[in-house]
Design a protein around this motif. Sequence first.
Motif, mmCIF file in Angstrom:
data_model
loop_
_atom_site.group_PDB
_atom_site.id
_atom_site.type_symbol
_atom_site.label_atom_id
_atom_site.label_comp_id
_atom_site.label_asym_id
_atom_site.label_seq_id
_atom_site.Cartn_x
_atom_site.Cartn_y
_atom_site.Cartn_z
ATOM 1 N N GLU A 167 -8.495 -26.992 -23.294
ATOM 2 C CA GLU A 167 -7.616 -28.163 -23.259
ATOM 3 C C GLU A 167 -6.512 -28.084 -24.313
ATOM 4 O O GLU A 167 -5.442 -28.672 -24.132
ATOM 5 N N SER A 168 -6.742 -27.362 -25.396
ATOM 6 C CA SER A 168 -5.760 -27.316 -26.484
ATOM 7 C C SER A 168 -5.138 -25.932 -26.689
ATOM 8 O O SER A 168 -4.339 -25.754 -27.599
ATOM 9 N N MET A 169 -5.472 -24.983 -25.838
ATOM 10 C CA MET A 169 -4.949 -23.626 -25.998
ATOM 11 C C MET A 169 -3.583 -23.483 -25.340
ATOM 12 O O MET A 169 -3.312 -24.105 -24.313
ATOM 13 N N THR A 170 -2.736 -22.624 -25.934
ATOM 14 C CA THR A 170 -1.479 -22.277 -25.286
ATOM 15 C C THR A 170 -1.788 -21.328 -24.134
ATOM 16 O O THR A 170 -2.877 -20.735 -24.075
ATOM 17 N N ARG A 171 -0.839 -21.154 -23.237
ATOM 18 C CA ARG A 171 -1.031 -20.225 -22.118
ATOM 19 C C ARG A 171 -1.327 -18.820 -22.632
ATOM 20 O O ARG A 171 -2.186 -18.124 -22.094
ATOM 21 N N ASP A 172 -0.591 -18.385 -23.661
ATOM 22 C CA ASP A 172 -0.798 -17.042 -24.207
ATOM 23 C C ASP A 172 -2.183 -16.894 -24.817
ATOM 24 O O ASP A 172 -2.838 -15.868 -24.641
ATOM 25 N N GLU A 173 -2.627 -17.910 -25.546
ATOM 26 C CA GLU A 173 -3.966 -17.865 -26.135
ATOM 27 C C GLU A 173 -5.035 -17.817 -25.051
ATOM 28 O O GLU A 173 -5.992 -17.040 -25.139
ATOM 29 N N LEU A 174 -4.854 -18.630 -24.026
ATOM 30 C CA LEU A 174 -5.804 -18.658 -22.924
ATOM 31 C C LEU A 174 -5.815 -17.319 -22.196
ATOM 32 O O LEU A 174 -6.879 -16.780 -21.885
ATOM 33 N N GLN A 175 -4.637 -16.770 -21.944
ATOM 34 C CA GLN A 175 -4.537 -15.473 -21.267
ATOM 35 C C GLN A 175 -5.290 -14.396 -22.038
ATOM 36 O O GLN A 175 -6.093 -13.653 -21.473
ATOM 37 N N HIS A 176 -5.043 -14.341 -23.329
ATOM 38 C CA HIS A 176 -5.694 -13.334 -24.173
ATOM 39 C C HIS A 176 -7.215 -13.517 -24.156
ATOM 40 O O HIS A 176 -7.970 -12.553 -24.014
ATOM 41 N N ALA A 177 -7.666 -14.751 -24.283
ATOM 42 C CA ALA A 177 -9.112 -15.036 -24.296
ATOM 43 C C ALA A 177 -9.751 -14.684 -22.957
ATOM 44 O O ALA A 177 -10.830 -14.072 -22.917
ATOM 45 N N LEU A 178 -9.103 -15.052 -21.867
ATOM 46 C CA LEU A 178 -9.653 -14.749 -20.539
ATOM 47 C C LEU A 178 -9.730 -13.245 -20.312
ATOM 48 O O LEU A 178 -10.722 -12.749 -19.758
ATOM 49 N N ASP A 179 -8.691 -12.523 -20.710
ATOM 50 C CA ASP A 179 -8.699 -11.069 -20.534
ATOM 51 C C ASP A 179 -9.834 -10.435 -21.338
ATOM 52 O O ASP A 179 -10.499 -9.510 -20.874
ATOM 53 N N HIS A 180 -10.079 -10.957 -22.528
ATOM 54 C CA HIS A 180 -11.191 -10.443 -23.342
ATOM 55 C C HIS A 180 -12.534 -10.765 -22.678
ATOM 56 O O HIS A 180 -13.421 -9.906 -22.612
ATOM 57 N N ILE A 181 -12.686 -11.972 -22.189
ATOM 58 C CA ILE A 181 -13.936 -12.368 -21.519
ATOM 59 C C ILE A 181 -14.219 -11.437 -20.340
ATOM 60 O O ILE A 181 -15.373 -11.095 -20.077
ATOM 61 N N GLY A 182 -13.178 -11.018 -19.655
ATOM 62 C CA GLY A 182 -13.344 -10.136 -18.502
ATOM 63 C C GLY A 182 -13.943 -8.789 -18.830
ATOM 64 O O GLY A 182 -14.342 -8.047 -17.922
ATOM 65 N N THR A 183 -14.049 -8.454 -20.111
ATOM 66 C CA THR A 183 -14.671 -7.178 -20.513
ATOM 67 C C THR A 183 -16.151 -7.334 -20.863
ATOM 68 O O THR A 183 -16.836 -6.350 -21.037
ATOM 69 N N ILE A 184 -16.624 -8.569 -20.971
ATOM 70 C CA ILE A 184 -18.034 -8.791 -21.292
ATOM 71 C C ILE A 184 -18.892 -8.220 -20.162
ATOM 72 O O ILE A 184 -18.667 -8.518 -18.997
ATOM 73 N N GLY A 185 -19.849 -7.422 -20.543
ATOM 74 C CA GLY A 185 -20.733 -6.793 -19.551
ATOM 75 C C GLY A 185 -20.291 -5.398 -19.182
ATOM 76 O O GLY A 185 -21.057 -4.675 -18.532
ATOM 77 N N ASP A 186 -19.074 -4.994 -19.600
ATOM 78 C CA ASP A 186 -18.654 -3.621 -19.324
ATOM 79 C C ASP A 186 -19.555 -2.641 -20.064
ATOM 80 O O ASP A 186 -19.804 -1.539 -19.611
ATOM 81 N N ASP A 187 -20.053 -3.080 -21.222
ATOM 82 C CA ASP A 187 -20.993 -2.322 -22.018
ATOM 83 C C ASP A 187 -22.318 -3.081 -21.961
ATOM 84 O O ASP A 187 -22.359 -4.266 -22.326
ATOM 85 N N GLU A 188 -23.361 -2.465 -21.509
ATOM 86 C CA GLU A 188 -24.649 -3.151 -21.348
ATOM 87 C C GLU A 188 -25.133 -3.793 -22.654
ATOM 88 O O GLU A 188 -25.897 -4.741 -22.619
ATOM 89 N N ASP A 189 -24.675 -3.279 -23.796
ATOM 90 C CA ASP A 189 -25.078 -3.870 -25.079
ATOM 91 C C ASP A 189 -24.542 -5.290 -25.222
ATOM 92 O O ASP A 189 -25.061 -6.073 -26.017
ATOM 93 N N ASP A 190 -23.482 -5.639 -24.464
ATOM 94 C CA ASP A 190 -22.940 -6.999 -24.493
ATOM 95 C C ASP A 190 -23.973 -8.020 -24.038
ATOM 96 O O ASP A 190 -23.889 -9.197 -24.378
ATOM 97 N N LEU A 191 -24.920 -7.589 -23.237
ATOM 98 C CA LEU A 191 -25.839 -8.509 -22.584
ATOM 99 C C LEU A 191 -27.185 -8.611 -23.292
ATOM 100 O O LEU A 191 -28.117 -9.211 -22.765
ATOM 101 N N THR A 192 -27.277 -8.043 -24.469
ATOM 102 C CA THR A 192 -28.545 -8.121 -25.202
ATOM 103 C C THR A 192 -28.416 -8.954 -26.449
ATOM 104 O O THR A 192 -27.391 -9.300 -26.886
#
Length: 170
Positions: free
Chosen positions: A145-170
């Motif tokens: 609700e308080s993020m700029t578009r750029d901040e949101l874009q960067h955060a979403l792109d980072h979230i999209g990498t979660i799980g690429d490395d199985e260690d992320d899920l432990t």
Amino acid sequence: MHPCRVLFICTGNSARSILSEATLNHLGKGRFEAFSAGSQPTGRVNPYALEELASAGISTENLSSKSWDRFVDDGAPPLDIVITVCDSAAKEPCPVLFGDFVRSHWGLSDPASVHGNAVVISQAFQHAHTIITYRLMALLNLPVESMTRDELQHALDHIGTIGDDEDDLT
């Protein structure tokens, strides 16, 4: 402010995008409103996706495989975020939707393409749903609700990498 509206898109809209829609609606409880669609919808939700959601205690009511056309027509709900969940690593075509929203790609192998017995296929859906859940929990922790578009874009792109490395899920 209206709930943050998120559209998950893939090609068939039968598994990954459905899992994402139902899980975010379940976890987001009014703060987020999730939808899913496909560029070439199969016309049916994969039964293993429905089984996985039900086993997690998530409602499967009103889930359907549908075209993204309904999200670009007049009267469509305004979208804040559009996330593609196709697996570009497998050379799967990713649909592109145009509009005034933040776009991100959360690539994920398609559990519907797994072959084997029912146990193997169920495990593939469970694994995909685990990755989706981790990503959605990260989204829920954002102050969207308080993020700029750029901040949101960067955060979403980072979230999209979660799980690429199985260690992320432990």
